[in-house]
Design a protein around this motif. Sequence first.
Motif, PDB file in Angstrom:
ATOM      1  N   ILE A 168       0.850  -1.192   0.000  1.00 37.92           N
ATOM      2  CA  ILE A 168       0.000   0.000   0.000  1.00 37.92           C
ATOM      3  C   ILE A 168       0.883   1.239   0.000  1.00 37.92           C
ATOM      4  O   ILE A 168       1.765   1.380   0.843  1.00 37.92           O
ATOM      5  N   ALA A 169       0.649   2.141  -0.957  1.00 38.99           N
ATOM      6  CA  ALA A 169       1.383   3.404  -1.020  1.00 38.99           C
ATOM      7  C   ALA A 169       0.391   4.516  -1.328  1.00 38.99           C
ATOM      8  O   ALA A 169      -0.163   4.565  -2.432  1.00 38.99           O
ATOM      9  N   LYS A 170       0.142   5.386  -0.365  1.00 40.93           N
ATOM     10  CA  LYS A 170      -0.826   6.462  -0.544  1.00 40.93           C
ATOM     11  C   LYS A 170      -0.701   7.451   0.606  1.00 40.93           C
ATOM     12  O   LYS A 170      -0.015   7.191   1.597  1.00 40.93           O
ATOM     13  N   ASP A 171      -1.366   8.580   0.478  1.00 42.78           N
ATOM     14  CA  ASP A 171      -1.506   9.495   1.609  1.00 42.78           C
ATOM     15  C   ASP A 171      -2.590   8.931   2.532  1.00 42.78           C
ATOM     16  O   ASP A 171      -3.647   8.502   2.070  1.00 42.78           O
ATOM     17  N   GLN A 172      -2.308   8.924   3.826  1.00 44.26           N
ATOM     18  CA  GLN A 172      -3.191   8.277   4.785  1.00 44.26           C
ATOM     19  C   GLN A 172      -3.625   9.244   5.874  1.00 44.26           C
ATOM     20  O   GLN A 172      -2.791   9.936   6.469  1.00 44.26           O
ATOM     21  N   SER A 173      -4.908   9.265   6.163  1.00 42.99           N
ATOM     22  CA  SER A 173      -5.425  10.076   7.260  1.00 42.99           C
ATOM     23  C   SER A 173      -5.138   9.380   8.584  1.00 42.99           C
ATOM     24  O   SER A 173      -5.328   8.170   8.720  1.00 42.99           O
ATOM     25  N   LEU A 174      -4.670  10.164   9.559  1.00 44.29           N
ATOM     26  CA  LEU A 174      -4.262   9.648  10.867  1.00 44.29           C
ATOM     27  C   LEU A 174      -4.830  10.530  11.966  1.00 44.29           C
ATOM     28  O   LEU A 174      -5.066  11.723  11.769  1.00 44.29           O
ATOM     29  N   ALA A 210       6.924  14.235   3.937  1.00 44.08           N
ATOM     30  CA  ALA A 210       5.961  15.345   3.985  1.00 44.08           C
ATOM     31  C   ALA A 210       6.636  16.545   4.628  1.00 44.08           C
ATOM     32  O   ALA A 210       6.231  17.022   5.678  1.00 44.08           O
ATOM     33  N   CYS A 211       7.710  17.022   3.977  1.00 48.23           N
ATOM     34  CA  CYS A 211       8.525  18.084   4.553  1.00 48.23           C
ATOM     35  C   CYS A 211       8.756  19.243   3.599  1.00 48.23           C
ATOM     36  O   CYS A 211       9.661  20.051   3.800  1.00 48.23           O
ATOM     37  N   ASP A 212       7.940  19.339   2.557  1.00 49.02           N
ATOM     38  CA  ASP A 212       8.096  20.415   1.596  1.00 49.02           C
ATOM     39  C   ASP A 212       6.762  20.647   0.900  1.00 49.02           C
ATOM     40  O   ASP A 212       6.111  19.683   0.499  1.00 49.02           O
ATOM     41  N   LEU A 248       5.977  18.919  -2.223  1.00 49.73           N
ATOM     42  CA  LEU A 248       5.525  17.532  -2.116  1.00 49.73           C
ATOM     43  C   LEU A 248       4.123  17.448  -1.526  1.00 49.73           C
ATOM     44  O   LEU A 248       3.622  16.348  -1.288  1.00 49.73           O
ATOM     45  N   GLY A 249       3.525  18.599  -1.269  1.00 49.18           N
ATOM     46  CA  GLY A 249       2.135  18.618  -0.838  1.00 49.18           C
ATOM     47  C   GLY A 249       1.901  18.895   0.629  1.00 49.18           C
ATOM     48  O   GLY A 249       0.770  19.155   1.039  1.00 49.18           O
TER      49      GLY A 249
END
Length: 214
Positions: A109-115, A196-198, A201-202
């Motif tokens: 699984i590779a995606k943006d994930q809500s946490l 997620a540091c720029d 990159l969103g």
Amino acid sequence: MKIAIIQLPGVNCEFDTACAFSKLGVSAEIIWHERQDFSADLIVLPGGFSYGDYLRCGAIAKFSPAMKVVLEHAKKGGFILGICNGFQMLTELHLLKGTLLRNKNLNFIAKDQSLKIISNNNTLLKNFQKDELISLPIAHGEGNFYADESTLKNLQDKDLITLKYEDNPNGSSDDIAGICDEGKRIFGLMPHPERACDELLGSKIGLKMLKGFL
């Protein structure tokens, strides 16, 4: 602050992690896994596929010479952060409870994930609000956190669960995405803050997380 990032055969996030800390004004040293002559305030075990994830994720990595320094660092109460494959290494070293299994759907699984932030009473998440929702990238095939009922109760009772998934993607027990040790100095999480540091990159939410150590 002195930061050491352990580089093992097959890991692929060591430079991303060093870049993330550089954006916070800290120069992190990348340490080849055969070295035992280093020290740091924070040791990071980065993501990737150490030793190709053969046998079990992190199972071979735990025998790398540098892990002797990691274990000694833990005994001294030093900070340790394990991201994705690094989280798997920490469970193999028994520095964190539980284990990571194959994803329930058996797919990578590779995606943006809500946490959801479950506890901010710790260094990693002190810059967030309890129950705050954030999004970070995940990329794993073995991110299914498992612990028996007594271990889960211990994690809950002692406030050791740091992050949970919204819409659990991999079958993790109690939706767990991240935990810490009882001293709240050793952290493992499956999501990738270093990715997620720029804004290009969103997101820069990862910087806010890593800044907790500084």
